[in-house]
Design a protein around this motif. Sequence first.
Motif, PDB file in Angstrom:
ATOM      1  N   UNK A  98      46.928 -28.875  -8.845  1.00 40.87           N
ATOM      2  CA  UNK A  98      46.943 -27.494  -9.428  1.00 40.87           C
ATOM      3  C   UNK A  98      46.652 -27.010 -11.693  1.00 40.87           C
ATOM      4  N   UNK A  99      45.875 -25.655 -11.760  1.00 37.04           N
ATOM      5  CA  UNK A  99      45.477 -25.739 -12.632  1.00 37.04           C
ATOM      6  C   UNK A  99      45.778 -24.225 -13.173  1.00 37.04           C
ATOM      7  N   UNK A 100      46.239 -24.582 -14.874  1.00 33.82           N
ATOM      8  CA  UNK A 100      46.990 -24.057 -15.705  1.00 33.82           C
ATOM      9  C   UNK A 100      45.532 -23.361 -16.843  1.00 33.82           C
ATOM     10  N   UNK A 101      45.031 -22.938 -17.262  1.00 32.74           N
ATOM     11  CA  UNK A 101      44.555 -21.786 -17.833  1.00 32.74           C
ATOM     12  C   UNK A 101      45.874 -21.270 -18.555  1.00 32.74           C
ATOM     13  N   UNK A 102      45.991 -21.910 -19.592  1.00 33.49           N
ATOM     14  CA  UNK A 102      47.488 -21.647 -20.570  1.00 33.49           C
ATOM     15  C   UNK A 102      46.607 -21.595 -22.280  1.00 33.49           C
ATOM     16  N   UNK A 103      45.591 -21.180 -21.953  1.00 29.05           N
ATOM     17  CA  UNK A 103      44.770 -20.437 -23.451  1.00 29.05           C
ATOM     18  C   UNK A 103      45.313 -20.720 -24.597  1.00 29.05           C
ATOM     19  N   UNK A 104      43.840 -20.605 -26.174  1.00 27.69           N
ATOM     20  CA  UNK A 104      44.692 -20.837 -26.691  1.00 27.69           C
ATOM     21  C   UNK A 104      45.641 -21.530 -27.571  1.00 27.69           C
ATOM     22  N   UNK A 105      46.207 -19.396 -27.517  1.00 28.77           N
ATOM     23  CA  UNK A 105      47.730 -19.935 -28.157  1.00 28.77           C
ATOM     24  C   UNK A 105      49.104 -20.513 -28.014  1.00 28.77           C
ATOM     25  N   UNK A 106      48.984 -20.989 -27.065  1.00 26.10           N
ATOM     26  CA  UNK A 106      49.733 -22.153 -26.274  1.00 26.10           C
ATOM     27  C   UNK A 106      49.522 -23.330 -25.954  1.00 26.10           C
TER      28      UNK A 106
ATOM     29  N   UNK B  53      42.460 -26.014 -23.379  1.00 26.77           N
ATOM     30  CA  UNK B  53      43.654 -25.393 -22.870  1.00 26.77           C
ATOM     31  C   UNK B  53      44.307 -25.151 -21.646  1.00 26.77           C
ATOM     32  N   UNK B  54      43.867 -26.380 -21.364  1.00 26.94           N
ATOM     33  CA  UNK B  54      44.356 -26.668 -19.937  1.00 26.94           C
ATOM     34  C   UNK B  54      45.256 -27.293 -19.213  1.00 26.94           C
ATOM     35  N   UNK B  55      46.029 -26.909 -18.380  1.00 29.47           N
ATOM     36  CA  UNK B  55      47.195 -28.295 -17.731  1.00 29.47           C
ATOM     37  C   UNK B  55      47.352 -28.182 -16.764  1.00 29.47           C
ATOM     38  N   UNK B  56      47.681 -29.754 -15.880  1.00 25.16           N
ATOM     39  CA  UNK B  56      47.010 -30.115 -14.079  1.00 25.16           C
ATOM     40  C   UNK B  56      48.329 -30.241 -14.182  1.00 25.16           C
ATOM     41  N   UNK B  57      48.445 -30.308 -12.170  1.00 25.13           N
ATOM     42  CA  UNK B  57      49.813 -30.624 -11.638  1.00 25.13           C
ATOM     43  C   UNK B  57      49.103 -31.204 -10.043  1.00 25.13           C
ATOM     44  N   UNK B  58      48.637 -32.623 -10.230  1.00 24.19           N
ATOM     45  CA  UNK B  58      48.337 -33.502  -9.694  1.00 24.19           C
ATOM     46  C   UNK B  58      50.033 -33.068  -8.372  1.00 24.19           C
ATOM     47  N   UNK B  59      49.093 -33.201  -6.867  1.00 24.65           N
ATOM     48  CA  UNK B  59      50.419 -33.360  -6.347  1.00 24.65           C
ATOM     49  C   UNK B  59      50.151 -34.066  -4.668  1.00 24.65           C
ATOM     50  N   UNK B  60      50.461 -35.445  -4.703  1.00 19.55           N
ATOM     51  CA  UNK B  60      50.406 -36.491  -3.775  1.00 19.55           C
ATOM     52  C   UNK B  60      51.499 -36.628  -2.899  1.00 19.55           C
TER      53      UNK B  60
END
Length: 122
Positions: A19-27, A75-82
């Motif tokens: 999963x990816x989360x485009x969090x934006x520069x302000x985060x 500015x992206x957070x990932x959740x690698x799920x295995x």
Amino acid sequence: VQLQASGGGLVQAGGSLRLSCAAGRTSSNNAVGWFRQAPDKEREFVAAINWNGGSTTYVDSVKGRFTVSRDRTKNTVFLQMNSLKPEDTAVYYCAAARTSMLAVLPSDYRYWGQGTLVTVSS
């Protein structure tokens, strides 16, 4: 602040998704967390990462299977799920915390993105 989660889908048990989360520069200076909500269940904390990626925390049920990371340049957070299990089926949300520190309660998070559906078949 807009957050957008993506990457969900249908996968067989034992499979993987990222999963990816485009969090934006302000985060960029805020902790970011992942939550999930299964049908007829309350929203549940899954994982979080602090502002610089140096600290992470997970709910016990995903430890050793899920990994949260962030790319501050994008500015992206990932959740690698295995090793996904049917009980991981839920809508997954990313959220930006009120501070730079790790947080596990929904009330600790200020901005929420729309969720992405993860379905794990048995």
